[in-house]
Scaffold this motif. Structure first.
Motif, PDB file in Angstrom:
ATOM      1  N   ARG A 251       0.839  -1.199   0.000  1.00  0.00           N
ATOM      2  CA  ARG A 251       0.000   0.000   0.000  1.00  0.00           C
ATOM      3  C   ARG A 251       0.871   1.246   0.000  1.00  0.00           C
ATOM      4  N   VAL A 252       0.303   2.342  -0.450  1.00  0.00           N
ATOM      5  CA  VAL A 252       0.999   3.626  -0.350  1.00  0.00           C
ATOM      6  C   VAL A 252       0.235   4.533   0.607  1.00  0.00           C
TER       7      VAL A 252
ATOM      8  N   LEU B  45      -3.882   6.291  -9.705  1.00  0.00           N
ATOM      9  CA  LEU B  45      -2.440   6.043  -9.662  1.00  0.00           C
ATOM     10  C   LEU B  45      -1.738   7.047  -8.736  1.00  0.00           C
TER      11      LEU B  45
ATOM     12  N   THR C 249      -3.282   9.023  -6.274  1.00  0.00           N
ATOM     13  CA  THR C 249      -3.826   9.258  -4.928  1.00  0.00           C
ATOM     14  C   THR C 249      -4.477   8.039  -4.287  1.00  0.00           C
ATOM     15  N   GLY C 250      -4.637   6.948  -5.049  1.00  0.00           N
ATOM     16  CA  GLY C 250      -5.270   5.747  -4.493  1.00  0.00           C
ATOM     17  C   GLY C 250      -4.368   5.049  -3.495  1.00  0.00           C
ATOM     18  N   PRO C 251      -4.904   4.095  -2.730  1.00  0.00           N
ATOM     19  CA  PRO C 251      -4.132   3.427  -1.683  1.00  0.00           C
ATOM     20  C   PRO C 251      -3.246   2.280  -2.169  1.00  0.00           C
ATOM     21  N   ALA C 252      -3.450   1.807  -3.397  1.00  0.00           N
ATOM     22  CA  ALA C 252      -2.712   0.619  -3.852  1.00  0.00           C
ATOM     23  C   ALA C 252      -1.332   0.982  -4.396  1.00  0.00           C
TER      24      ALA C 252
END
Lengths: 152, 152
Positions: free
Chosen positions: A131-132, B15, B17-20
């Motif tokens: 995760r980021v 890409l 700002t998402g959590p993945a």
């Protein structure tokens, strides 16, 4: 553009210790450029340069790159005003990477999202998934406004 | 290796700002890795990672890369003892570059020449030609000795 770059030596010692700057452009004609803030060393962005961008950067003292998405020369900050004045250029042992220490003009923002650095997220693992996490939400400019203005 | 990386979203906002964490490996299956010293931010090296190297780095906390010259997984420091303990991993806005902040073991040297950093030379212009100047001659180890020992 007057500055040209000789072909890299096949002699490893020459490449690592000789006086000539002979960047090792890849099969697409690019080298990797790492950009840090001359003020405090913060990593701002990673980009690519072809021979033209590299020569222009050295000659003008303003960072130029090659945009792989637009397939064209890219004077960083031309739209947003966040140009990069180059304080120092370094290269690595095998001369396939360039390090620019820069002073950012304009809003002091390098990322197109308006943040100071493109590296605004940490990477970790959560429940077995990578995760980021965003660690910098501060926008130095509003991208919608800045890029719209310049298009008009 | 248990950690896998989903394909990157085609939605730019996802890409950025998402959590993945969905690294954008290039057509060779690689992302660029920028490595700085967690102690003072000094740029140590630029390398590349495939999915296996990236997963191993995240899972073990020890930096692994993909050697393009040897076409194989590369546990940095395996020969010289200068392994890199990862303190933080970051990624950039479009997730095609990774930033590792590391603590170097062994001789505190990252370059195969025995120097602390691979970026031991500045680039400048002399009589119309691009030249490099070595600014760090200090060797933390003798490459001939270290790499010979490990081969034996």
């Amino acid at each position: 553009m007057t500055l040209t770059f000789p072909a890299p030596s096949k002699d490893k010692a020459e490449l690592e210790t000789g006086p000539a700057f002979t960047p090792r452009f890849d099969e697409k004609g690019l080298v990797t450029a790492v950009v840090t803030d001359a003020r405090d060393g913060e990593l701002l962005m990673v980009a690519h340069m072809n021979a033209e961008a590299l020569a222009l950067t050295i000659e003008t003292g303003i960072a130029h790159y090659y945009s792989r998405s637009r397939n064209s020369l890219w004077k960083k900050g031309e739209s947003s005003g966040n140009t990069q004045a180059v304080q120092e250029i370094r290269t690595d042992c095998d001369q396939d990477a360039i390090w620019l220490k820069v002073t950012v003009a304009g809003h002091d923002a390098t990322c197109h999202t308006g943040r100071r650095s493109c590296f605004y997220r940490t990477v970790g693992v959560e429940n077995g998934k990578a995760r980021v996490t965003i660690t910098d939400e501060h926008r130095h400019f509003d991208p919608a406004q800045i890029y719209a203005e310049k298009k008009g």
